[in-house]
Design an enzyme around this catalytic site. Structure first.
Site, PDB file in Angstrom:
ATOM      1  N   LYS A  29       0.436   0.913   5.254  1.00 35.42           N
ATOM      2  CA  LYS A  29       1.327   0.443   6.394  1.00 35.42           C
ATOM      3  C   LYS A  29       1.133   0.950   7.597  1.00 35.42           C
ATOM      4  CE  LYS A  29       4.737  -2.742   6.348  1.00 35.42           C
ATOM      5  NZ  LYS A  29       4.918  -3.704   5.130  1.00 35.42           N
TER       6      LYS A  29
HETATM    7  N1  GLU Z   1       3.813  -7.277   5.603  1.00 35.68           N
HETATM    8  C1  GLU Z   1       3.837  -7.871   4.584  1.00 35.68           C
HETATM    9  C2  GLU Z   1       4.506  -7.143   3.487  1.00 35.68           C
HETATM   10  O1  GLU Z   1       5.337  -6.296   3.612  1.00 35.68           O
HETATM   11  C3  GLU Z   1       2.481  -8.482   4.390  1.00 35.68           C
HETATM   12  C4  GLU Z   1       1.383  -7.403   4.105  1.00 35.68           C
HETATM   13  C5  GLU Z   1      -0.153  -8.189   3.896  1.00 35.68           C
HETATM   14  O2  GLU Z   1      -0.122  -9.421   3.881  1.00 35.68           O
HETATM   15  O3  GLU Z   1      -1.015  -7.483   3.957  1.00 35.68           O
HETATM   16  O4  GLU Z   1       4.348  -7.509   2.352  1.00 35.68           O
END
Ligand code: GLU
Length: 424
Positions: A114
């Site tokens: 993240k």
């Molecule tokens: N931010 C989204 C999540 O928390 C998507 C992450 C992604 O598609 O890599 O799942």
């Protein structure tokens, strides 16, 4: 994606504590060794960067940016980038670990990561945001990569920001590299269905849960907390399948209509009103706490972490909670949810539809080929449904909540893979 103002961090728990508490419980049930526990717990890599950016008024402001790679055991790490005032390293660590468990639950070949920058995108111009995103990408050139670490949108970011990231990375590497990031605009290699994918996964989980609880969708009521990308699409798709959406909320407050809110109208209104439902005529205004306490069949939290706490969990009357947001329920509230017999479909399962279609986007970019919307929806619905069934069966087998069952499914997969791969 739309975003909410930063909620105050809950004073007793933080997202990392909440994540660790469930992780600890699942590892105990699985009888994981101490060594494996450490391997799965400690993030692989954490990068913190200072980003000086020229602001429109001529000043230079320095932002702090993070990228935490929690694990690459299952594959290159995957996870969004959050632009929000409340971003901290602690929060990003928790969100990165959740991505590892999420990808494992839906069985896609990614580890978890993240990123985040503490900033208020609502008060920044498009030019300032672009310079910030490009500076962040430059700082992360040796972190990102289509086989290494693949970012995506999260709260406060969307296709526009992903386009800047893709462009900056491609220029630096001297070749157009669409597969370095997902959630791009469709014209430049984004996938059909990606924008609504998380909300769609929430809908699939809600329908699967209703089946188990023998609730008829045409007689069911639902309250959706958060009307950004996830909440609005979940509400729209559930309404399309017969569910009455009696309440929705956003930063401006909560809106209630016992007869059902017209979600298409609410989406249109919010879009034309700077992403705010303030003044929406199709409902009466209530507080967010009142929304959480409504006597509905389904509660869909789709805002941000730490909303259901030890203090307000007692008020919840929903039969089912389907968590569109990450880390929505603090660990201390789990016990009451279980005692009340509420079926809580946990975040790492319920909102995995987004990363699933991100995976399809990455596959399409690598193939240099475009799939139809019909193929994407069919495949992602199947993945979500299978994951739901697997977690439900695991919950029965171990006599635990669906939340702990989801962690068990994920931890088993990651630890088994680690054993095959081996370490030093
Ligand atoms: N931010 C989204 C999540 O928390 C998507 C992450 C992604 O598609 O890599 O799942």
């Amino acid at each position: 994606m739309a975003y909410l103002e930063p909620a105050p961090i809950h004073d007793k728990e933080n997202p990392l504590d909440s994540m660790m508490s469930r992780f600890n419980e699942a590892t105990r049930i699985l009888g994981i060794t101490d060594e494996m526990y450490q391997i799965l717990k400690v993030p692989l890599r954490q990068v913190v960067v200072g980003l000086p950016v020229s602001m429109d008024d001529g000043s230079i402001k320095v932002f702090e940016g993070y990228r935490v790679i929690h694990s690459t055991i299952l594959g290159p790490s995957k996870g969004g980038i959050r632009f929000d005032m409340g971003v901290t390293l602690n929060e990003v660590q928790a969100l990165a670990a959740w991505m590892t468990w999420k990808c494992a639950v839906v069985d896609i070949p990614y580890g978890g990561a993240k990123g985040g920058i503490a900033c208020n995108p609502r008060n920044m111009s498009a030019g300032e945001l672009e310079r910030l995103m490009r500076a962040y990408t430059q700082a992360m050139l040796d972190v990102f990569g289509p086989d290494r670490d693949i970012p995506a949108p999260d709260m406060g970011t969307g296709p526009r920001e992903m386009a800047w990231l893709m462009d900056e990375y491609s220029k630096a590497k001297g070749m157009t590299t669409p597969a370095v990031v997902t959630g791009k605009p469709i014209v430049m290699g984004g996938s059909l269905g990606r924008v609504e994918a998380t909300g769609r996964g929430v809908m699939v989980c809600a329908l699967a849960g209703m089946e188990r609880l023998r609730i008829n969708p045409y007689k069911a009521t639902c309250a959706v907390q958060g009307f950004g990308n996830v909440g609005s699409h979940a509400a729209y798709l559930l309404q399309e399948r017969g569910v009455t959406i009696v309440a929705v909320s956003d930063v401006s407050g909560a809106y209630y209509n016992a007869q059902g809110i017209d979600i298409v109208e609410a989406m249109k209104y919010s879009e034309q009103n700077k992403k705010s439902l303030e003044g929406f005529a199709g409902a009466e205004k209530i507080t967010n706490e009142e929304l959480l306490a409504l006597p509905v069949d389904i509660l869909v939290p789709a805002a941000k972490e730490d909303v259901i706490t030890e203090e307000n969990v007692h008020n919840i009357k929903a039969k089912m909670i389907v968590e569109g947001a990450n880390g929505h329920t603090v660990a201390g509230a789990d016990k009451v949810i279980n005692e009340k017999g509420i079926l809580a479909v946990p975040d790492i399962l319920a909102n995995a539809g987004g990363v699933t279609v991100s995976y399809f986007e990455w596959v399409q970019n690598r193939l240099g080929y475009k799939w139809t919307l019909e193929r994407i929806e069919r495949r992602s619905d199947r993945i979500m449904r299978d994951a739901f069934e697997k977690v439900y069966d695991t919950a029965q087998k171990y006599q635990v909540s669906m939340r702990i069952a989801a962690y068990i499914v994920a931890i088993e997969k990651v630890s088994q893979t680690y054993k095959f791969r081996g370490g030093y």
